[in-house]
Design an enzyme around this catalytic site. Structure first.
Site, mmCIF file in Angstrom:
data_model
loop_
_atom_site.group_PDB
_atom_site.id
_atom_site.type_symbol
_atom_site.label_atom_id
_atom_site.label_comp_id
_atom_site.label_asym_id
_atom_site.label_seq_id
_atom_site.Cartn_x
_atom_site.Cartn_y
_atom_site.Cartn_z
ATOM 1 C CG ASP A 1 -1.460 3.304 -3.266
ATOM 2 O OD1 ASP A 1 -2.583 3.826 -3.335
ATOM 3 O OD2 ASP A 1 -0.727 3.372 -2.271
ATOM 4 C CG HIS B 1 0.932 -2.679 3.185
ATOM 5 N ND1 HIS B 1 0.665 -2.798 4.531
ATOM 6 C CD2 HIS B 1 0.190 -1.642 2.732
ATOM 7 C CE1 HIS B 1 -0.211 -1.872 4.864
ATOM 8 N NE2 HIS B 1 -0.518 -1.154 3.802
#
Ligand code: CMC
Length: 428
Positions: free
Chosen positions: A363, A306
């Site tokens: 996700d 991320h």
């Protein structure tokens, strides 16, 4: 005392104001840098650039913290609903019972889409990706419903926000039904937001859909976790496009287009495709880990890493718990969950992933939750978009109300050819 930072060049010192956030982040204010020094800053991808001051969402990537309007995401996921969280994001405070009721009634009142819009849906090719359809349809809403006439007209503004929040869910379910060639199911007044969406997705004249409160709760959690994430790619797109003072529908449509990308919202679909591929290849994640580590291979482990979180994404922990809860409730075993856990275990021990601060992101487990709810793969990113809408709206509203608002217009460092003369075609 106001703090300043010093910029020294060619023996000359320039004082730059330091801006402090309420949670202690610091920034150097360079808004007058070029005027005073002729310098601009160079920050590809804007990873070190604060484009605005915002009071909506706080993220601490080093410590895995996410809060909406000050409230930790863990508390909202446990106690709130998506509608209440949307209200909180847009209005800044949790609603009273009366305010929440009014908001729910308004969401129901605005849930239908204009019948003429059905024609649009019918003319998309059956295999068109629902994200492309959603982005176009949200933009098309402007033609059917007036944009906010006066920025000061609070009631009109709220109706436009509510209209979008309500209709996006109807349009998403419609695009699914139409892609199957099935009868469109209309929203039902008696149902709350999430249950209504599931009913529009799965009810049919031949097989009525039974609403399961645990599935509804899982969807609430999924949407709450996706509701905002400060200045991510799609939100930055909404703010940037909105800065040209286009209508809200066009700005949101731009956000949906940005979210579609596999490095952003499209990752939830890409994760399940990757897990399925591992499953089809016999279930061993090792070759996929090896490929992700190979610098000559563009393959990345989807659902890992991320831009901001350099530790476990707090949303991923909640998503993983939801995953277990829902599969247990449904008494279902999903082999993709076993592979996901194996992959996570492998990666968390591996020095490449440790050294690069790569941990599961939201996700990684969300696709398994969506599969359990029954959402088809090509609708996964649409689910993310519905969830992110309150964030986009609140960020757009904040930017429009910002007295320091400016048309977004980054600069560049030109590295092309120096001035040269045009050569007539016969002389080239
Ligand atoms: N698998 C393997 N290597 C990775 C991965 C990954 N998933 N993510 C980053 N790296 C490596 C990358 O190759 C680079 O290595 P090196 O420095 O040795 O060249 C290094 O880590 C930094 O990569 P980056 O792209 O500069 O880092 P970033 O922080 O800008 O990337 C990211 C963030 C999300 C784009 C990236 O981690 C990624 O592509 N992840 C997979 C896609 C994904 O899961 N996206 C969903 C993000 S969460 C949902 C949302 O909020 O949008």
């Amino acid at each position: 005392m106001n703090k300043t930072a010093k910029f020294i060049f060619n023996g000359k010192t320039y004082e730059l104001p330091v801006v402090m956030g309420s949670e202690g982040e610091m920034a150097v204010d360079i808004s007058n840098l070029r005027k005073e020094t002729r310098f601009i800053t160079f920050d590809p991808g804007y990873a070190n650039t604060g484009s605005c001051q915002s009071s909506i969402t706080f993220m601490d990537g080093e410590n895995g913290i996410l809060r909406y309007r000050g409230i930790p995401i863990e508390q909202l996921a446990e106690h709130s609903t998506f509608v209440e969280t949307a209200y909180l994001l847009i209005n800044g405070e949790l609603p009273t019972e009366k305010e929440l009721n009014n908001f729910s009634v308004m969401l129901n009142d605005h849930s239908l889409v204009h019948e003429d819009m059905h024609l649009f849906f019918e003319n998309f090719p059956r295999r068109a990706h629902p994200m492309g359809i959603l982005s176009s349809m949200v933009n098309a809403l402007r033609a059917f419903y007036p944009e906010i006439p006066e920025r000061t007209d609070e009631e009109e503004i709220n109706i436009t926000f509510t209209r979008l929040l309500s209709k996006i869910r109807t349009m998403a379910a419609m695009s699914h039904k139409m892609s199957l060639g099935h009868k469109v199911i209309y929203p039902r007044y008696a149902l709350h937001y999430c249950a209504n969406f599931l009913n529009m997705m799965f009810d049919s004249p031949v097989r009525p859909y039974t609403i399961d409160d645990d599935l509804v709760k899982a969807l609430e959690v999924f949407w709450i976790l996706h509701a905002d994430h400060e200045q991510n790619c799609s939100t930055a797109a909404v703010r940037l496009v909105g800065s040209a003072r286009v209508n809200l529908y066009a700005a949101i449509s731009a956000g949906i287009a940005a979210l579609w990308g596999p490095l952003h919202g499209g990752a939830n679909q890409a994760v399940v495709e990757m897990l399925q591929q591992i499953h089809n290849n016999g279930g061993d994640p090792a070759p996929f880990i090896a490929r992700a580590k190979d610098r000559n291979d563009p393959f990345r482990l989807m659902g890992f890493g991320h831009s901001i979180y350099k530790t476990y994404d707090p949303r991923a922990r909640i998503m993983e718990k939801t995953c277990h809860k829902i599969l247990k409730k449904l008494n279902r075993h999903d082999p993709l969950l076993d592979i996901a856990r194996q992959l996570e275990e492998f990666a968390l021990k591996d020095s490449y992933f440790k050294d690069h601060d790569l941990y599961p992101n939201v996700d990684f487990y969300s696709g398994i939750v969506l599969r359990a709810i029954g959402i088809p793969l090509n609708m996964f990113t649409v689910m993310f978009a519905i969830g992110r809408l309150p964030g986009w709206i609140s960020q757009w509203k904040e930017s429009i109300d910002d007295p320091k608002w400016k048309l977004h217009r980054p600069r560049q460092i030109y590295i092309g050819r120096k001035k040269r003369d045009y050569v007539p075609i016969n002389d080239r």
